[in-house]
Write a protein that holds these residues in place. Structure first.
Motif, PDB file in Angstrom:
ATOM      1  N   GLY A 118       0.827  -1.211   0.000  1.00 55.51           N
ATOM      2  CA  GLY A 118       0.000   0.000   0.000  1.00 55.51           C
ATOM      3  C   GLY A 118       0.860   1.260   0.000  1.00 55.51           C
ATOM      4  N   THR A 119       1.939   1.244   0.773  1.00 58.33           N
ATOM      5  CA  THR A 119       2.856   2.396   0.776  1.00 58.33           C
ATOM      6  C   THR A 119       3.479   2.575  -0.602  1.00 58.33           C
ATOM      7  OG1 THR A 119       3.366   1.922   3.079  1.00 58.33           O
ATOM      8  CG2 THR A 119       4.858   3.408   1.938  1.00 58.33           C
ATOM      9  N   HIS A 120       3.853   1.460  -1.210  1.00 62.58           N
ATOM     10  CA  HIS A 120       4.402   1.552  -2.564  1.00 62.58           C
ATOM     11  C   HIS A 120       3.346   2.085  -3.538  1.00 62.58           C
ATOM     12  CE1 HIS A 120       5.380   0.000  -6.591  1.00 62.58           C
ATOM     13  NE2 HIS A 120       6.586   0.381  -6.256  1.00 62.58           N
ATOM     14  N   VAL A 246      12.335  -5.137  -5.902  1.00 60.91           N
ATOM     15  CA  VAL A 246      12.668  -5.828  -4.654  1.00 60.91           C
ATOM     16  C   VAL A 246      11.418  -6.471  -4.044  1.00 60.91           C
ATOM     17  CG1 VAL A 246      13.626  -5.529  -2.336  1.00 60.91           C
ATOM     18  CG2 VAL A 246      14.589  -4.253  -4.239  1.00 60.91           C
ATOM     19  N   ILE A 247      10.310  -5.713  -4.035  1.00 57.46           N
ATOM     20  CA  ILE A 247       9.066  -6.253  -3.443  1.00 57.46           C
ATOM     21  C   ILE A 247       8.621  -7.500  -4.204  1.00 57.46           C
ATOM     22  CG2 ILE A 247       6.594  -5.789  -3.127  1.00 57.46           C
ATOM     23  CD1 ILE A 247       7.272  -2.927  -2.454  1.00 57.46           C
ATOM     24  N   PHE A 248       8.701  -7.448  -5.515  1.00 61.44           N
ATOM     25  CA  PHE A 248       8.257  -8.577  -6.343  1.00 61.44           C
ATOM     26  C   PHE A 248       8.989  -9.860  -5.957  1.00 61.44           C
ATOM     27  CE2 PHE A 248       8.629 -10.869 -10.533  1.00 61.44           C
ATOM     28  CZ  PHE A 248       7.317 -11.307 -10.564  1.00 61.44           C
ATOM     29  N   THR A 249      10.296  -9.736  -5.740  1.00 58.24           N
ATOM     30  CA  THR A 249      11.070 -10.921  -5.371  1.00 58.24           C
ATOM     31  C   THR A 249      10.843 -11.295  -3.903  1.00 58.24           C
ATOM     32  OG1 THR A 249      12.761 -10.324  -6.981  1.00 58.24           O
ATOM     33  CG2 THR A 249      13.402 -11.889  -5.281  1.00 58.24           C
TER      34      THR A 249
ATOM     35  N   LEU B  59      19.409 -12.044  -9.685  1.00 57.73           N
ATOM     36  CA  LEU B  59      18.653 -11.492 -10.812  1.00 57.73           C
ATOM     37  C   LEU B  59      18.013 -10.151 -10.437  1.00 57.73           C
ATOM     38  CD1 LEU B  59      16.981 -14.729 -12.237  1.00 57.73           C
ATOM     39  CD2 LEU B  59      18.758 -13.366 -13.311  1.00 57.73           C
ATOM     40  N   SER B  60      17.473 -10.071  -9.214  1.00 61.97           N
ATOM     41  CA  SER B  60      16.873  -8.797  -8.769  1.00 61.97           C
ATOM     42  C   SER B  60      17.933  -7.712  -8.681  1.00 61.97           C
ATOM     43  CB  SER B  60      16.227  -8.954  -7.397  1.00 61.97           C
ATOM     44  OG  SER B  60      15.159  -9.824  -7.478  1.00 61.97           O
TER      45      SER B  60
END
Lengths: 257, 114
Positions: A118-120, A246-249, B59-60
């Motif tokens: 949500g912050t993102h 970063v969040i995705f990973t 990768l990231s």
């Protein structure tokens, strides 16, 4: 701007760390993220945000060359991709809350997940607003033109543009909802038109208003001298993109291992 | 955001440089999309967990570095910008590492409820 981005790194670092700490020590009986998350939707969002970063970089390059027209189109595309990302996030949150029963307060996963993403999302929304204001700013008339009416005109331009973005988001979400709740495509279209008729008319009116405000009216006071403004906005937008990388990973992909 | 240490695709370098910069941006965007695709596929492959975690982190990191050095122009900006940003980045990474280490210690685990 770089100092601000460095401080924002620490802000997101703490939010990501909080999420990871709770994920590494999950409470008994908590939700299983694999049953909640949708990797397809998140991958699509990630791709869209990466492409928006490309368009933002092209907007900066265009204004550095003094190509206002190309810069405007790149800004519009970036705004469009940003809105798609926000739409996906709104849809995802709605899906998690209504269908998966994961709210902000009923689980640790929900608390840390919604706070972080949500912050993102708020950062993305602020970026879209900034892009919109920069797009509208690019129409400021040059010296000797209608300077006196510029501010009121461009405020209305910005409002019409924001209204268009909001209505497009509402119509898109309405279409997705109609397809979900109705058994056939025909019934879904009927439901969609009935529910979103006013929003569609409003979106058309807002589009016409934006076109009217954006009509060519002589030289503009926007060019290479404003490259630094567009570049600082671009830095912010790219930062939002790297945070999502970063969040995705850390939040999504690691759950599937 | 600063005056580039040397022209970053500005008009002074001519049309050829602008064209090459456009191509660089498009190529990097495609590369980032491909890396994202590889990440998504990788999590479903039957490799040991540590291999997959390491691969995802690397990768990231590659994506992250490409964006900050090319899209955010750090490659062409003054070194001061890189230093300033990396101070924040190192502090953030250190905080994440410290919190993870702290909360994975046995002493910090919640006490069993009676």
């Amino acid at each position: 701007m770089w100092a601000f981005l460095a401080s924002d790194c620490m802000f997101f670092g703490v939010l990501i760390a909080t999420h990871l700490v709770y994920r590494l020590n999950p409470p008994a009986g908590g939700l299983d993220p694999k049953l909640v998350f949708s990797v397809e939707l998140t991958s699509f969002s990630t791709f869209i945000l990466l492409m928006s970063s490309l368009m933002m970089a092209l907007a900066v390059t265009a204004i550095q060359k003094g190509n206002v027209r190309s810069c405007r189109w790149s800004l519009l595309t970036t705004i469009f991709f940003g809105m798609i990302f926000l739409g996906c996030q709104v849809y995802e949150f709605q899906h998690f809350v209504v269908d998966k029963k994961m709210t902000l307060s009923n689980s640790l996963l929900g608390t840390t997940f919604y706070t972080l993403t949500g912050t993102h999302g708020c950062h993305v929304a602020i970026g879209v607003l900034w892009l919109t204001l920069m797009y509208v700013r690019s129409f400021k008339p040059g010296a000797g033109s209608a300077q006196r009416t510029w501010l009121s005109h461009q405020l209305l331009h910005a409002l019409a543009f924001l209204a268009l973005l909001g209505l497009c988001l509402k119509v898109t979400l309405g279409l997705v909802h109609a397809i979900q709740v109705e058994p056939t495509l025909g019934a879904a279209m009927g439901h969609f038109v009935k529910a979103e008729f006013l929003a569609m008319v409003g979106a058309l009116a807002a589009t016409a208003a934006c076109g009217w405000f954006a009509r060519p009216r002589g030289p503009v006071a926007f060019g290479e001298a404003n490259a630094i403004d567009v570049e600082s906005m671009g830095l912010y937008w790219h930062f939002v993109d790297i945070v999502w990388i970063v969040i995705f990973t850390a939040v999504y992909l690691l759950e599937y291992l | 955001m600063s005056a580039p240490s040397h022209s970053a695709g500005g008009h002074a370098d001519g049309h050829g440089h602008d064209e090459s910069k456009f191509q660089i941006y498009v190529q990097i965007a495609m590369l980032l999309a491909v890396i994202t695709g590889v990440e998504i596929v990788a999590v479903f492959l039957p490799f040991p967990k540590w291999v997959l975690v390491s691969s995802l982190v690397v990768l990231s990191l590659v994506k992250f570095l490409f964006v900050i050095f090319y899209f955010m122009h750090l490659r062409w900006d003054k070194p001061f910008c890189t230093i300033l940003f990396f101070i924040g980045l190192v502090l953030a990474s250190g905080t994440v590492w410290a919190l993870l280490a702290l909360f994975s210690a046995e002493a910090s685990l919640p006490l069993p409820t009676p």
